[in-house]
Design an enzyme around this catalytic site. Structure first.
Site, PDB file in Angstrom:
ATOM      1  N   ASP A 134     -22.078  56.634 -30.951  1.00 37.81           N
ATOM      2  CA  ASP A 134     -23.056  56.697 -29.873  1.00 37.81           C
ATOM      3  C   ASP A 134     -22.368  57.534 -28.808  1.00 37.81           C
ATOM      4  OD1 ASP A 134     -24.305  56.127 -27.313  1.00 37.81           O
ATOM      5  OD2 ASP A 134     -25.451  54.613 -28.391  1.00 37.81           O
ATOM      6  N   HIS A 135     -22.812  58.775 -28.647  1.00 34.59           N
ATOM      7  CA  HIS A 135     -21.987  59.676 -27.841  1.00 34.59           C
ATOM      8  C   HIS A 135     -21.888  59.240 -26.377  1.00 34.59           C
ATOM      9  CE1 HIS A 135     -25.704  61.775 -26.663  1.00 34.59           C
ATOM     10  NE2 HIS A 135     -24.999  62.299 -25.682  1.00 34.59           N
ATOM     11  N   HIS A 168     -28.255  54.528 -26.465  1.00 36.35           N
ATOM     12  CA  HIS A 168     -27.434  54.873 -25.304  1.00 36.35           C
ATOM     13  C   HIS A 168     -27.643  53.919 -24.120  1.00 36.35           C
ATOM     14  CE1 HIS A 168     -26.912  58.339 -27.718  1.00 36.35           C
ATOM     15  NE2 HIS A 168     -27.948  59.027 -27.291  1.00 36.35           N
TER      16      HIS A 168
HETATM   17  C1  BG6 Z   1     -29.394  62.415 -27.702  1.00 35.57           C
HETATM   18  C2  BG6 Z   1     -30.894  62.437 -27.760  1.00 35.57           C
HETATM   19  O1  BG6 Z   1     -28.882  61.300 -28.369  1.00 35.57           O
HETATM   20  O2  BG6 Z   1     -28.973  62.393 -26.343  1.00 35.57           O
HETATM   21  C3  BG6 Z   1     -31.444  63.626 -26.996  1.00 35.57           C
HETATM   22  O3  BG6 Z   1     -31.317  62.499 -29.119  1.00 35.57           O
HETATM   23  C4  BG6 Z   1     -30.906  63.648 -25.588  1.00 35.57           C
HETATM   24  O4  BG6 Z   1     -32.866  63.615 -26.985  1.00 35.57           O
HETATM   25  C5  BG6 Z   1     -29.389  63.520 -25.591  1.00 35.57           C
HETATM   26  O5  BG6 Z   1     -31.289  64.878 -25.000  1.00 35.57           O
HETATM   27  C6  BG6 Z   1     -28.879  63.340 -24.174  1.00 35.57           C
HETATM   28  O6  BG6 Z   1     -27.485  63.382 -24.168  1.00 35.57           O
HETATM   29  P1  BG6 Z   1     -26.696  63.823 -22.871  1.00 35.57           P
HETATM   30  O7  BG6 Z   1     -25.259  63.591 -23.219  1.00 35.57           O
HETATM   31  O8  BG6 Z   1     -27.028  65.257 -22.632  1.00 35.57           O
HETATM   32  O9  BG6 Z   1     -27.186  62.951 -21.761  1.00 35.57           O
END
Ligand code: BG6
Length: 509
Positions: free
Chosen positions: A184-185, A247
């Site tokens: 989960d980034h 997230h």
């Molecule tokens: C991803 C989603 O997991 O996270 C995207 O699938 C979203 O739709 C993205 O744009 C947002 O990540 P960050 O790190 O740019 O907030």
């Protein structure tokens, strides 16, 4: 610094966008930072017919995602990095016998001394995960008799509680839970991890972190972009599945959790699961109607340019009712949080890209300066996840002069002030953790399922009821009535891209 064992990273779906855009740049940064072990190999695998050379060109030498980094690097450094990268064609199907792949892995392992330690990174559609795990296992490549084996999987982890369980069960047939790393980034973001440190490495916040002092908690995740080229995927997913289930509930769990006994992966993850299980699941239509809002962006003009409405986006059904905005109010049924409302919203095509947690404290129990405008000046702690990462405390100060007029002042900290430290990108940090066997920042099976337990009834309700899908013009803070959710308390704090700007503050350029 923890030691990283010699190892091989096998990426499935290697010809896809994620490998070139995120994974290889992350590995390159680890390489540059001296974090890779002495013996390290990347083996890309997918259905494209590419040679090692072709693949190196695609993800390193001619990659637009690495162009800027490579500009500054010496030719021998680039070559040394590119030479760690290999490719194997899996043929026309991921669900096939991996004999050739296994042979390539064995050869690379003995030629490059990777000590039988393998990470399998699945960057493919989730429908292929189980088949890939099975085919890996059939070649005895999941066995830890010699060296360790790990499996990293990308989201989405299922489409619903049932499919998440099926996916977990499917993977557990071939890999044990401690071998599985669900990425989960958001957990790779420094500022998300800092939620733990803010709470548990300070003695000034935790005593106040409960229903006695906190009035409500607000979390905003806004993106200014639309669905870009991912309309096909997004239309089947929607904001709740795409951002909230994973997230945002991860962030919620870090805000809600009890102090863990210690900082190891299981101790932290046990508390996160407990936190997610304490979210009050909304089941009846009335509660769901009163506490959830969905909406979709419609076309508008931003900075003089016409912006597509969601239904006009490529890959999106012109009659789609998929939400690009979701706002949810909920409660947490435990001793610490009883009766404290949580408001969480996420959306595409908002005025700016920002993610923040706002802890709204209660007003002082006994108000001495009642007539001095302090009532609406309750303390706030703003934890800015992105951009302008930092922490802001809003507190009352006396306006100089006669009497006791109170104004709100800011006490702020910015990550950028720690300029000397290289802040790792999320993928860089998470990959390094997996390479070192640290699963703290990866989601465990029960964590994912607990999140789905909460989200499932909302999705079911939205699908099966005539709950309205509101429209909002691309570039505004969602539908007007999203403020109704916060009724009685005020409005959402619509943040600027700068942490310390007050809502309503406008940055022109
Ligand atoms: C991803 C989603 O997991 O996270 C995207 O699938 C979203 O739709 C993205 O744009 C947002 O990540 P960050 O790190 O740019 O907030």
């Amino acid at each position: 610094m923890k030691k990283t064992a010699n190892q091989m990273l096998v990426i499935f779906g290697a010809s896809g966008d994620l490998t070139a855009r995120k994974l290889v740049p992350a590995i390159y940064n680890l390489f540059k930072g001296g974090h890779l072990p002495e013996n390290f190999v990347v083996l890309g695998a997918s259905r494209s017919n590419l040679s090692d050379e072709d693949f190196r060109k695609r993800v390193v030498l001619e990659s637009s995602y690495l162009k800027n980094d490579l500009k500054e690097a010496a030719a021998d450094v680039i070559e040394a990095f590119a030479n760690k990268i290999f490719y194997t064609d899996l043929g026309s199907d991921y669900d096939t016998e991996y004999t050739q792949l296994a042979e390539r892995i064995t050869t690379l392992n003995s030629e490059h001394g990777t000590d039988h330690n393998y990470i399998f990174y699945l960057s493919t559609p989730p429908s292929l995960y189980e088949a890939i795990a099975k085919n890996i296992s059939e070649q005895q490549l999941a066995s830890e008799e010699k060296g360790w084996k790990r499996l990293i999987v990308e989201k989405p982890f299922g489409y619903s509680l049932e499919t998440a369980k099926q996916l977990n069960d499917g993977l557990h047939k071939y890999f044990k839970e401690p071998q599985i790393y669900r990425i989960d980034h958001y957990l790779g973001k420094e500022t998300v991890q800092n939620l733990l440190v803010t709470r548990f490495a300070n003695s000034i916040f935790e005593p106040l972190w409960n229903r006695n002092y906190i009035h409500h908690v607000e979390i905003t995740n806004a993106e200014s972009g639309g669905v870009e080229k991912r309309g096909g995927y997004y239309d089947k997913s929607g904001a709740l599945r795409d951002m909230f289930q994973n997230h945002l509930l991860q962030i919620v769990s870090l805000v809600v959790m009890e102090p863990p006994i210690g900082a190891n992966a299981e101790e932290i993850r046990n508390e996160k699961v407990k936190a997610l299980k304490s979210l009050r699941v909304m089941r009846d239509a009335k509660t769901l109607h009163e506490n959830t809002i969905r909406a979709q962006y419609v076309s508008s003009t931003i900075d003089g340019e016409r912006v597509n409405g969601y239904r006009e986006e490529e890959g999106v059904d012109p009659d789609s009712t998929t939400e690009t905005f979701a706002a949810i109010k909920f409660f947490v049924d435990n001793w610490r949080w009883a009766d404290v409302p949580f408001y969480v919203r996420t959306a595409k095509r908002m005025p700016t890209k920002v993610t923040e947690v706002v802890i709204h404290f209660k007003s002082p129990h006994h108000q001495i300066f009642r007539d001095a405008g302090v009532n609406d000046k309750a303390n706030k702690l703003v934890i800015r996840i992105q951009p302008d990462e930092g922490i802001l405390i809003k507190f009352g100060v006396k306006v100089p002069g006669q009497g006791f007029k109170v104004e709100r002042a800011n006490l702020d900290f910015y990550y950028s002030s720690l300029a000397e430290t290289h802040v790792m990108e999320a993928y860089e940090r998470l990959l390094l953790d997996a390479m070192q066997g640290d699963a703290t920042l990866y989601a465990r099976a029960d964590e994912v399922e607990a999140a789905w337990e909460f989200v499932d009834p909302i999705l079911e309700y939205w699908k099966n009821s005539d709950e309205k899908v509101y429209g909002y013009s691309a570039g505004v803070w969602g539908p007007e009535n999203s403020h109704d959710l916060i009724e009685g308390i005020g409005e959402w704090r619509n943040p600027s891209k700068n942490l310390a700007d007050d809502p309503g503050f406008c940055v022109i350029c």
